[in-house]
Scaffold this active site. Structure first.
Site, short mmCIF file in Angstrom:
data_model
loop_
_atom_site.label_atom_id
_atom_site.label_comp_id
_atom_site.label_asym_id
_atom_site.label_seq_id
_atom_site.Cartn_x
_atom_site.Cartn_y
_atom_site.Cartn_z
N CYS A 1 1.02 -1.05 0.03
CA CYS A 1 0.00 -0.07 0.12
C CYS A 1 0.95 1.21 0.02
O CYS A 1 2.21 1.21 -0.33
CB CYS A 1 -1.10 0.11 1.27
SG CYS A 1 -0.23 0.08 2.88
N ARG B 1 -3.26 -0.46 5.52
CA ARG B 1 -3.87 -1.92 4.70
C ARG B 1 -2.93 -2.87 4.38
O ARG B 1 -3.29 -4.07 4.41
CB ARG B 1 -4.35 -1.42 3.34
CG ARG B 1 -5.59 -0.03 3.36
CD ARG B 1 -5.70 0.42 1.96
NE ARG B 1 -4.54 1.20 1.58
CZ ARG B 1 -4.43 1.88 0.24
NH1 ARG B 1 -5.25 1.65 -0.51
NH2 ARG B 1 -3.37 2.70 0.14
N ASP C 1 -8.07 3.62 1.45
CA ASP C 1 -7.10 4.00 2.60
C ASP C 1 -7.75 4.26 3.79
O ASP C 1 -8.25 5.41 3.79
CB ASP C 1 -6.05 4.65 2.07
CG ASP C 1 -4.74 5.00 2.96
OD1 ASP C 1 -5.12 4.52 4.25
OD2 ASP C 1 -3.80 5.46 2.46
#
Length: 154
Positions: free
Chosen positions: A8, A14, A120
């Site tokens: 990420c 994440r 996100d």
């Protein structure tokens, strides 16, 4: 042994969540030939533990994340499977290493969801939703890797 990396942006929300969940699912399924990592394409969180929101959701579901710190995805990384959280991550990965040897996917390619990108939670604060997205994708990803790499389960 095959190496899987979740990627990420900052490697604090994440991708470490996905790493921890994947490790737990591999343990639950008694699969030992897959090593799981996570990386970020941005360098501003290097060396930091997962975000507080990620820690809370993993603790809530009794998923360990001990010792995890943010690491940078680098051109020298040699993973067999690279799993990005969104299209921006895919683009950044290809920019960092245009000659990838490993297979590159977006995580939600392994889900039944209509969405293609994992949002996100650093910005949305929806850590529970991200947890659900990751969890719903992990077993299908594991199934793919076990078959693709001809690994044994159990």
């Amino acid at each position: 042994m095959v190496d899987v990396a979740f990627v990420c942006l900052g490697n604090i929300c994440r991708s470490p969540m996905a790493e921890a969940i994947m490790r737990q699912r591999l343990k639950d399924r008694n699969i030992h030939d897959i090593k799981v990592h996570s990386r970020g394409t941005g360098s501003w969180n290097l060396g930091e533990p997962p975000h507080e929101g990620t820690q809370k959701i993993l603790n809530k579901h009794n998923i360990p994340f001990d010792g995890m710190i943010s690491e940078l995805f680098e051109a020298t990384d040699d993973f067999d499977y690279i799993v990005a959280m969104d299209q921006s991550n895919v683009d950044n990965i290809k920019s960092i290493n245009p000659n990838l040897k490993g297979q590159l996917f977006k995580l939600l390619e392994f889900s039944n969801m209509e969405e293609s990108d994992v949002p996100d939670p650093y910005y949305t604060n929806n850590f529970e939703g991200v947890y659900d997205m990751v969890l719903s994708s992990c077993d299908n990803l594991i199934d793919y890797i076990v078959k693709d790499a001809n690994l044994k389960e159990g």
